[in-house]
Design a protein around this motif. Sequence first.
Motif, mmCIF file in Angstrom:
data_model
loop_
_atom_site.group_PDB
_atom_site.id
_atom_site.type_symbol
_atom_site.label_atom_id
_atom_site.label_comp_id
_atom_site.label_asym_id
_atom_site.label_seq_id
_atom_site.Cartn_x
_atom_site.Cartn_y
_atom_site.Cartn_z
ATOM 1 N N THR A 140 0.869 -1.186 0.013
ATOM 2 C CA THR A 140 0.050 -0.128 -0.068
ATOM 3 C C THR A 140 0.933 1.287 -0.058
ATOM 4 N N ALA A 141 0.373 2.130 -0.828
ATOM 5 C CA ALA A 141 1.233 3.522 -0.924
ATOM 6 C C ALA A 141 0.264 4.418 -1.008
ATOM 7 N N ILE A 142 0.585 5.874 -0.462
ATOM 8 C CA ILE A 142 -0.149 6.833 -0.820
ATOM 9 C C ILE A 142 1.084 8.019 -1.554
ATOM 10 N N PHE A 143 0.484 8.184 -2.767
ATOM 11 C CA PHE A 143 1.287 9.029 -3.864
ATOM 12 C C PHE A 143 0.710 10.358 -3.719
ATOM 13 N N PHE B 18 -7.458 1.923 -6.298
ATOM 14 C CA PHE B 18 -6.740 2.846 -6.792
ATOM 15 C C PHE B 18 -7.549 4.277 -6.347
ATOM 16 N N GLU B 19 -7.350 4.851 -5.267
ATOM 17 C CA GLU B 19 -8.487 5.764 -4.448
ATOM 18 C C GLU B 19 -7.974 7.132 -4.674
ATOM 19 N N LEU B 20 -8.649 8.323 -5.114
ATOM 20 C CA LEU B 20 -8.454 9.555 -5.078
ATOM 21 C C LEU B 20 -8.820 10.208 -3.989
ATOM 22 N N ILE B 21 -7.782 10.968 -3.266
ATOM 23 C CA ILE B 21 -8.182 11.610 -2.034
ATOM 24 C C ILE B 21 -7.723 13.062 -2.455
ATOM 25 N N ASN B 22 -8.733 13.978 -1.728
ATOM 26 C CA ASN B 22 -8.595 15.210 -1.859
ATOM 27 C C ASN B 22 -8.102 15.858 -0.378
ATOM 28 N N GLY B 23 -7.474 16.934 -0.443
ATOM 29 C CA GLY B 23 -6.898 17.290 1.087
ATOM 30 C C GLY B 23 -7.845 17.943 1.885
ATOM 31 N N GLU C 41 -3.029 18.742 -1.762
ATOM 32 C CA GLU C 41 -4.305 18.866 -2.344
ATOM 33 C C GLU C 41 -4.910 17.571 -2.859
ATOM 34 N N TRP C 42 -3.923 16.936 -3.547
ATOM 35 C CA TRP C 42 -4.635 15.686 -4.403
ATOM 36 C C TRP C 42 -3.358 14.499 -3.905
ATOM 37 N N MET C 43 -3.964 13.207 -3.643
ATOM 38 C CA MET C 43 -3.245 12.165 -3.399
ATOM 39 C C MET C 43 -3.905 10.927 -4.158
ATOM 40 N N VAL C 44 -3.187 9.885 -3.953
ATOM 41 C CA VAL C 44 -3.763 8.617 -4.635
ATOM 42 C C VAL C 44 -3.194 7.517 -3.722
ATOM 43 N N LEU C 45 -4.472 6.849 -3.078
ATOM 44 C CA LEU C 45 -3.959 5.548 -2.130
ATOM 45 C C LEU C 45 -4.300 4.208 -3.179
ATOM 46 N N MET C 46 -3.385 3.603 -3.242
ATOM 47 C CA MET C 46 -2.912 2.461 -4.125
ATOM 48 C C MET C 46 -2.544 1.424 -3.231
ATOM 49 N N ASP C 47 -3.322 0.003 -3.921
ATOM 50 C CA ASP C 47 -3.222 -1.289 -3.117
ATOM 51 C C ASP C 47 -2.793 -2.048 -4.138
ATOM 52 N N ILE C 48 -1.655 -2.994 -3.967
ATOM 53 C CA ILE C 48 -1.520 -4.177 -4.828
ATOM 54 C C ILE C 48 -1.669 -5.556 -3.951
ATOM 55 N N ASP D 246 -20.403 30.270 -2.258
ATOM 56 C CA ASP D 246 -19.178 29.920 -1.406
ATOM 57 C C ASP D 246 -19.246 28.584 -0.687
ATOM 58 N N PHE D 247 -18.818 27.357 -1.314
ATOM 59 C CA PHE D 247 -18.875 26.141 -0.814
ATOM 60 C C PHE D 247 -17.326 25.463 -0.451
ATOM 61 N N ARG D 248 -17.413 24.524 0.358
ATOM 62 C CA ARG D 248 -16.286 23.517 0.373
ATOM 63 C C ARG D 248 -16.526 22.311 -0.540
ATOM 64 N N ILE D 249 -15.602 21.777 -1.058
ATOM 65 C CA ILE D 249 -15.870 20.676 -1.974
ATOM 66 C C ILE D 249 -14.756 19.406 -1.426
ATOM 67 N N ASN D 250 -15.430 18.294 -1.020
ATOM 68 C CA ASN D 250 -14.451 17.237 -1.046
ATOM 69 C C ASN D 250 -14.794 16.100 -2.096
ATOM 70 N N CYS D 251 -14.138 15.990 -2.919
ATOM 71 C CA CYS D 251 -14.043 15.131 -4.111
ATOM 72 C C CYS D 251 -13.099 13.906 -3.946
ATOM 73 N N PHE D 252 -13.824 12.554 -3.784
ATOM 74 C CA PHE D 252 -12.656 11.568 -3.606
ATOM 75 C C PHE D 252 -13.604 10.278 -4.167
ATOM 76 N N GLY D 253 -12.802 9.063 -4.208
ATOM 77 C CA GLY D 253 -13.380 7.909 -4.374
ATOM 78 C C GLY D 253 -12.754 7.082 -5.364
ATOM 79 N N HIS D 254 -13.235 6.101 -5.894
ATOM 80 C CA HIS D 254 -12.678 4.879 -6.641
ATOM 81 C C HIS D 254 -12.011 5.344 -7.935
#
Length: 473
Positions: A227-230, A256-261, A284-291, A376-384
Motif C-alpha cells: 500500500t502506498a499514498i502518492f 486506486f483511490e483519489l483523495i482530496n486534501g 491537495e491531491w493524493m492517490v491511495l493505491m493497493d496491490i 461559497d462552498f467547500r468541496i470534498n471530491c474523492f473515490g474509486h
Amino acid sequence: MPRDSADSSFIDRLSNQFPPDTFAQAEQHYLKEPRGRWHGAQGYVARPRTTQEVAALVKACSDAGVGVIPYGGGTGLVGGQIAPEGDGESPLILSLERMTKIRAVYPLENVLVAEAGVILSNVQAAASDVDRLFPLSLASEGSARIGGLLATNAGGVNVLRYGNARDLCLGLEAVMPDGSIWNGLKRLRKDNTGYDLRNLLIGAEGTLGVITAASLKLFPQPASHGTAIFVIQSPEAALDLLSLAKSQLGESITAFELINGTGLDFLADKLPEMRLPFGNDHPEWMVLMDIGLPRGLEPQTALEELFIAADADGIVKDALIAQSEAQRTEFWSVREFIPEANRLVGSVSSHDVSLPLGELPSFIARVRLAIERIGDFRINCFGHVGDGNLHFNVFPPQGESRDAYLDETKAIKRAVHDIAHDLDGSISAEHGIGRLKKADLERYGDPTKLAAMRAIKTALDPKGIMNPGAVLP
C-alpha cells in the motif's frame, strides 16, 4: 400499487402460521438510514428463518396487496430500505437478519454459498478460513448483508480488480413477488439457458423479488500486499499514474483511490485522534493505491519502482509506502473514515457519480466552476478513480451549518448531475436509485430503458408489492 397495510389485523391473521417471534413492532433502527435523511413510517417487521418462510410471507402479502420492503443491514444511502411516513399504506418490513448460514464452501471451485442475511465480514472470514478471498470490501462490511449488497450491486474499493457485486455472484435463490421460489443457486461459470434472471435481480433493489441466498465467487489469497499514498499535482496526474501502474503491475492493482486534501482537513477537525499520513501538511491531491502480488514478488520493491518511474515522468511529487501491516491499516483507515468525517461536517449535497476515466479531470474542473457560481462552498471530491466512481460532496463554508444552505441543494445537485450526464456518465455509480434518485432517473434515464424497466416490473410484480416507491415512481 398495494391496496392494504401491514397493520395489526394483518399480522394477527398471519401469526398462527409462523413461529411466535417472527413478527414485532419495527424498532427505530429499521426506520432510519445512516445519514438520518429518511425516516420510515411505524409498522411491523417480519424476521423469517428460512426461504420457505420468506415465500409464505411474500405470498400472504401478495394475496392481501400488502407492500414488502426487503431489509438487509440497513446501510443503504438512497432510502431504498425505508418507506417514508406519509406514503400511504404501511408495508411489511421483511428482514433477512436471521438467515445467516454459510450453506457450503467449495475451495477447489472457488465458490461459497451464503444466505442473504450473512454479514459481509463473515463471508470474508469464511473464505479466509479455506485460504481464499472474497474481495467485496466497503466501509459498512461489518453490518452490510449479502442480500442487500447484491440487491444494490454494491461496489467498494476493489472493483478495479474484481468487479462489482454482480461480477462476484454465480447464482441466486430468490422469492418472486407471487411467493414462488426461484432455485437458481448454481455454481456454474457458464449457463446460457435463456434470460439472465440472476443479473435482473441483482441491482433491482428488492423491486422484483427477495434474494434469499447466493453462490459467490472466491479467489486465491494474494501472497503479499502493498500500500502506498502518492502525492500528485492534479486529477490528470492520477490518470497518468494509473496508466503507468497498469503497465508495470498489470492486474495486481487492487484499489486506486483519489483523495482530496479537504478530506484530510475534515478528518483533522472532526476526528483529531486519527493519525494522518502527512501530519498537518495536507496535499491537495493524493492517490491511495493497493496491490496484491503472488509469491516471489516483493510489494514494497514494486511500489518503489513505480514511484521512481512516476517521479521521472513528473507525475508524482512525493510518496509514502507502508512498511508494515499496521501502517497499511493506518493508510486505509484514512480513506475509510472520510465518509464519517463528511457526515460529522454535514454536507449540503452529496453525489455518487461515475464517468469515463478520461472525463474525470474535466468533470471535476467543470463542477467546481459550476458550484462557485452558485455560492461559497467547500468541496470534498474523492473515490474509486480506478473505476471512474467519484463521491463529489459539497459542504458549507468553514464554521457554518449546512442548514443555512439547504435552499441551494437542488441547484447544486442539478449542476453535478447535468455535467455527469453531459460527459456520458452516470448519476448513480454504486449506491443505487432507491427513493432518493427516482426523479433523477426519470430526467437522465434513456426512455427506451425506462419503458423496458416498467414492463419488467409490471410483468413480474403486477400488484406492485415489492419495495413500492423505490427505483420507479
